[in-house]
Design an enzyme around this catalytic site. Structure first.
Site, PDB file in Angstrom:
ATOM      1  N   TYR A 152      -9.138   8.792  10.007  1.00 28.46           N
ATOM      2  CA  TYR A 152      -8.754   9.063  11.396  1.00 28.46           C
ATOM      3  C   TYR A 152      -9.608  10.138  12.043  1.00 28.46           C
ATOM      4  O   TYR A 152      -9.337  10.545  13.171  1.00 28.46           O
ATOM      5  CB  TYR A 152      -7.275   9.436  11.463  1.00 28.46           C
ATOM      6  CG  TYR A 152      -6.379   8.285  11.068  1.00 28.46           C
ATOM      7  CD1 TYR A 152      -6.061   7.292  11.977  1.00 28.46           C
ATOM      8  CD2 TYR A 152      -5.878   8.192   9.777  1.00 28.46           C
ATOM      9  CE1 TYR A 152      -5.260   6.221  11.610  1.00 28.46           C
ATOM     10  CE2 TYR A 152      -5.077   7.122   9.406  1.00 28.46           C
ATOM     11  CZ  TYR A 152      -4.766   6.137  10.328  1.00 28.46           C
ATOM     12  OH  TYR A 152      -3.976   5.082   9.953  1.00 28.46           O
ATOM     13  N   ILE A 209      -8.403   1.330   9.889  1.00 26.65           N
ATOM     14  CA  ILE A 209      -9.445   2.347   9.735  1.00 26.65           C
ATOM     15  C   ILE A 209     -10.621   1.783   8.931  1.00 26.65           C
ATOM     16  O   ILE A 209     -10.474   0.875   8.118  1.00 26.65           O
ATOM     17  CB  ILE A 209      -8.899   3.616   9.068  1.00 26.65           C
ATOM     18  CG1 ILE A 209      -8.294   3.310   7.685  1.00 26.65           C
ATOM     19  CG2 ILE A 209      -7.870   4.295   9.959  1.00 26.65           C
ATOM     20  CD1 ILE A 209      -7.844   4.546   6.925  1.00 26.65           C
ATOM     21  N   TYR A 234       0.836  -1.202   0.000  1.00 28.05           N
ATOM     22  CA  TYR A 234       0.000   0.000   0.000  1.00 28.05           C
ATOM     23  C   TYR A 234       0.867   1.247   0.000  1.00 28.05           C
ATOM     24  O   TYR A 234       2.051   1.208   0.352  1.00 28.05           O
ATOM     25  CB  TYR A 234      -0.913   0.025   1.226  1.00 28.05           C
ATOM     26  CG  TYR A 234      -0.181   0.269   2.519  1.00 28.05           C
ATOM     27  CD1 TYR A 234       0.007   1.557   3.023  1.00 28.05           C
ATOM     28  CD2 TYR A 234       0.349  -0.798   3.240  1.00 28.05           C
ATOM     29  CE1 TYR A 234       0.709   1.768   4.197  1.00 28.05           C
ATOM     30  CE2 TYR A 234       1.054  -0.587   4.413  1.00 28.05           C
ATOM     31  CZ  TYR A 234       1.230   0.694   4.890  1.00 28.05           C
ATOM     32  OH  TYR A 234       1.936   0.910   6.040  1.00 28.05           O
ATOM     33  N   PHE A 282      -5.392   6.003  -0.638  1.00 24.77           N
ATOM     34  CA  PHE A 282      -4.554   4.814  -0.504  1.00 24.77           C
ATOM     35  C   PHE A 282      -4.586   4.012  -1.799  1.00 24.77           C
ATOM     36  O   PHE A 282      -5.665   3.731  -2.345  1.00 24.77           O
ATOM     37  CB  PHE A 282      -5.056   3.902   0.621  1.00 24.77           C
ATOM     38  CG  PHE A 282      -4.667   4.342   1.997  1.00 24.77           C
ATOM     39  CD1 PHE A 282      -3.440   3.982   2.535  1.00 24.77           C
ATOM     40  CD2 PHE A 282      -5.525   5.107   2.767  1.00 24.77           C
ATOM     41  CE1 PHE A 282      -3.079   4.381   3.820  1.00 24.77           C
ATOM     42  CE2 PHE A 282      -5.181   5.504   4.047  1.00 24.77           C
ATOM     43  CZ  PHE A 282      -3.947   5.141   4.573  1.00 24.77           C
ATOM     44  N   PHE A 293       2.612   9.741   3.172  1.00 26.86           N
ATOM     45  CA  PHE A 293       2.821   9.670   4.617  1.00 26.86           C
ATOM     46  C   PHE A 293       3.138   8.266   5.099  1.00 26.86           C
ATOM     47  O   PHE A 293       3.619   8.085   6.223  1.00 26.86           O
ATOM     48  CB  PHE A 293       1.600  10.218   5.384  1.00 26.86           C
ATOM     49  CG  PHE A 293       0.303   9.509   5.094  1.00 26.86           C
ATOM     50  CD1 PHE A 293      -0.009   8.321   5.730  1.00 26.86           C
ATOM     51  CD2 PHE A 293      -0.600  10.029   4.187  1.00 26.86           C
ATOM     52  CE1 PHE A 293      -1.199   7.654   5.469  1.00 26.86           C
ATOM     53  CE2 PHE A 293      -1.795   9.384   3.919  1.00 26.86           C
ATOM     54  CZ  PHE A 293      -2.095   8.195   4.560  1.00 26.86           C
ATOM     55  N   ASP A 294       2.899   7.268   4.267  1.00 31.03           N
ATOM     56  CA  ASP A 294       3.239   5.890   4.647  1.00 31.03           C
ATOM     57  C   ASP A 294       3.238   5.044   3.390  1.00 31.03           C
ATOM     58  O   ASP A 294       2.376   5.218   2.512  1.00 31.03           O
ATOM     59  CB  ASP A 294       2.231   5.351   5.654  1.00 31.03           C
ATOM     60  CG  ASP A 294       2.705   4.053   6.315  1.00 31.03           C
ATOM     61  OD1 ASP A 294       3.889   3.713   6.151  1.00 31.03           O
ATOM     62  OD2 ASP A 294       1.896   3.396   6.988  1.00 31.03           O
TER      63      ASP A 294
END
Length: 228
Positions: A202, A176, A148, A219, A158-159
């Site tokens: 979030y 989530i 991902y 995502f 961010f990730d």
């Protein structure tokens, strides 16, 4: 006149440089303490107007053994009021930033749903199929193995398990809500892009760091396996 100003500036700069390079150990300690305090106050300067001259006077008074201009009770009352004002200012700023994030998310999702290939579920989750696999679909109680990458609306990553070079396995019901719902739509072998509203991500709490409260997230997810 210009020559005089030039000489004055040169002398000032030279004096500053000399003072930087000739500080005694005691001066370095004092500068370090003052700089650290100043840096801490700078973190809150948008929420409170610190009077540096008064702070310096108070430090001189305390260091010199002079009596405080305020009683201990007055100091306690003032600091309690200061903390209340500071927290109220921060909460107001945070609320304003969150509303900006939510408004940006709503505008993005309203436009994005018009794009070719974008589907919208009853919850408001949006997704686009990049590759449709032919394997089974996971249930919420399954463990899934995925690659991902998560980005903000401005494209900031961010990730990313892709950047780390390692896929990841986790229980689908412990992430989530947008992930839990979205990945269940994916047959193994699929690659989807999910556009997740803040209330399915979030929410108002954010996730620290780059993910602010109220943020809509994107995502890209590739599903490799289930319960392996």
């Amino acid at each position: 006149m210009k020559k005089i100003l030039t000489i004055a500036l040169t002398l000032l700069i030279t004096t500053t440089l000399i003072s930087q390079h000739t500080m005694t150990f005691e001066q370095k300690v004092g500068y370090s303490i003052g700089y650290n305090w100043g840096r801490m106050m700078a973190q809150d300067k948008d929420h409170f107007n610190f009077d540096l001259e008064t702070i310096i006077q108070a430090m001189r008074d305390a260091h010199g053994g002079k009596p405080s201009l305020l009683t201990d009770q007055e100091v306690q009352q003032v600091m309690q009021q200061f903390e209340q004002q500071l927290q109220a200012s921060k909460q107001k700023a945070s609320s304003s930033e969150m509303e900006q994030q939510k408004a940006a998310g709503r505008a993005f999702l309203a436009a994005n749903r018009q794009n070719p290939g974008v589907e919208v579920t009853a919850s408001g989750l949006q997704y686009r199929v990049v590759t449709m696999g032919t394997g089974p679909r996971p249930a919420a109680t399954d463990r899934v193995r995925v690659h991902y990458e998560g980005t903000l609306l401005d494209g900031t990553v961010f990730d990313s398990s892709i950047q780390r070079g390692e896929d990841i396995t986790f229980p689908l019901n412990q992430v989530i809500a947008g992930w839990t719902e979205g990945v269940q739509l994916m047959p193994v072998g699929s690659k989807f892009v999910f556009y997740i509203p803040s209330d399915l991500a979030y929410g108002d709490r954010g996730a620290g760091g780059l993910i602010q409260p109220g943020a809509t997230l994107i995502f890209t997810v590739e599903l490799f396996g289930i319960n392996e």
